[in-house]
Design a protein around this motif. Sequence first.
Motif, mmCIF file in Angstrom:
data_model
loop_
_atom_site.group_PDB
_atom_site.id
_atom_site.type_symbol
_atom_site.label_atom_id
_atom_site.label_comp_id
_atom_site.label_asym_id
_atom_site.label_seq_id
_atom_site.Cartn_x
_atom_site.Cartn_y
_atom_site.Cartn_z
ATOM 1 N N SER A 64 24.482 34.539 -5.842
ATOM 2 C CA SER A 64 25.454 34.450 -6.928
ATOM 3 C C SER A 64 25.626 32.998 -7.375
ATOM 4 N N LEU A 65 25.717 32.092 -6.419
ATOM 5 C CA LEU A 65 25.873 30.674 -6.736
ATOM 6 C C LEU A 65 24.662 30.162 -7.504
ATOM 7 N N LEU A 66 23.465 30.530 -7.053
ATOM 8 C CA LEU A 66 22.255 30.087 -7.746
ATOM 9 C C LEU A 66 22.168 30.664 -9.157
ATOM 10 N N GLU A 67 22.628 31.892 -9.346
ATOM 11 C CA GLU A 67 22.649 32.489 -10.677
ATOM 12 C C GLU A 67 23.614 31.726 -11.587
ATOM 13 N N LYS A 68 24.759 31.340 -11.046
ATOM 14 C CA LYS A 68 25.730 30.584 -11.833
ATOM 15 C C LYS A 68 25.197 29.191 -12.169
ATOM 16 N N VAL A 69 24.494 28.574 -11.223
ATOM 17 C CA VAL A 69 23.887 27.267 -11.476
ATOM 18 C C VAL A 69 22.857 27.392 -12.588
ATOM 19 N N ALA A 70 22.027 28.426 -12.532
ATOM 20 C CA ALA A 70 21.007 28.629 -13.568
ATOM 21 C C ALA A 70 21.664 28.848 -14.931
ATOM 22 N N ALA A 71 22.735 29.631 -14.979
ATOM 23 C CA ALA A 71 23.438 29.877 -16.241
ATOM 24 C C ALA A 71 24.041 28.580 -16.776
ATOM 25 N N ALA A 72 24.627 27.782 -15.894
ATOM 26 C CA ALA A 72 25.223 26.507 -16.315
ATOM 27 C C ALA A 72 24.150 25.556 -16.833
ATOM 28 N N ALA A 118 25.277 14.032 -16.865
ATOM 29 C CA ALA A 118 25.895 13.954 -15.541
ATOM 30 C C ALA A 118 26.085 15.355 -14.950
ATOM 31 N N ALA A 119 26.511 16.289 -15.791
ATOM 32 C CA ALA A 119 26.704 17.666 -15.327
ATOM 33 C C ALA A 119 25.373 18.275 -14.897
ATOM 34 N N ARG A 120 24.331 18.024 -15.671
ATOM 35 C CA ARG A 120 23.009 18.551 -15.313
ATOM 36 C C ARG A 120 22.543 17.970 -13.983
ATOM 37 N N THR A 121 22.726 16.672 -13.798
ATOM 38 C CA THR A 121 22.344 16.026 -12.541
ATOM 39 C C THR A 121 23.095 16.631 -11.365
ATOM 40 N N ASN A 122 24.398 16.836 -11.534
ATOM 41 C CA ASN A 122 25.203 17.438 -10.470
ATOM 42 C C ASN A 122 24.740 18.853 -10.150
ATOM 43 N N LEU A 123 24.420 19.627 -11.180
ATOM 44 C CA LEU A 123 23.945 20.995 -10.956
ATOM 45 C C LEU A 123 22.608 21.009 -10.230
ATOM 46 N N ILE A 124 21.722 20.125 -10.599
ATOM 47 C CA ILE A 124 20.421 20.052 -9.933
ATOM 48 C C ILE A 124 20.595 19.677 -8.469
ATOM 49 N N GLU A 125 21.494 18.730 -8.193
ATOM 50 C CA GLU A 125 21.765 18.350 -6.806
ATOM 51 C C GLU A 125 22.371 19.518 -6.036
ATOM 52 N N LEU A 126 23.303 20.227 -6.654
ATOM 53 C CA LEU A 126 23.924 21.388 -6.017
ATOM 54 C C LEU A 126 22.890 22.469 -5.732
ATOM 55 N N GLU A 127 22.039 22.706 -6.701
ATOM 56 C CA GLU A 127 20.985 23.698 -6.522
ATOM 57 C C GLU A 127 20.080 23.314 -5.349
ATOM 58 N N LEU A 146 19.522 25.548 -2.021
ATOM 59 C CA LEU A 146 18.167 25.974 -1.633
ATOM 60 C C LEU A 146 17.774 25.435 -0.269
ATOM 61 N N ALA A 147 18.206 24.218 0.056
ATOM 62 C CA ALA A 147 17.902 23.639 1.363
ATOM 63 C C ALA A 147 18.621 24.411 2.468
ATOM 64 N N ASP A 148 19.843 24.841 2.205
ATOM 65 C CA ASP A 148 20.605 25.610 3.198
ATOM 66 C C ASP A 148 20.033 27.011 3.375
ATOM 67 N N ASP A 149 19.295 27.477 2.372
ATOM 68 C CA ASP A 149 18.756 28.835 2.388
ATOM 69 C C ASP A 149 17.537 28.925 3.305
ATOM 70 N N ASP A 150 16.903 27.797 3.628
ATOM 71 C CA ASP A 150 15.696 27.801 4.473
ATOM 72 C C ASP A 150 15.939 28.249 5.868
#
Length: 92
Positions: free
Chosen positions: A25-33, A75-84, A88-92
């Motif tokens: 769900s979080l990744l879907e929201k990041v992609a939408a943002a 700045a928002a895009r950079t933050n979203l990419i970092e969050l993503e 993804l790193a936690d998903d491994d």
Amino acid sequence: MLVEAEARSTSKGHTSMSMQKKMKSLLEKVAAAKQEIADAEGNLEQALGAIQVAPRADKMAVSEVVQEAFTKLRAARTNLIELEGIVLADDD
């Protein structure tokens, strides 16, 4: 004791289905943002094109607002990419 053992087990890499759903769900929201940011950047680029034909005084006032908007979007895009990346790193 059992709850603590389960918590330790989960924290050692055994991701629960609930956590997987939250991550998805979080990744879907990041992609939408990210898409919304890309759309907004496109709209701002069109606005900058329109500004070029405006009188000089109007150009200065509007271009500063548009530049600030671009800065915030980047700045928002950079933050979203970092969050993503974190998700993804936690998903491994």
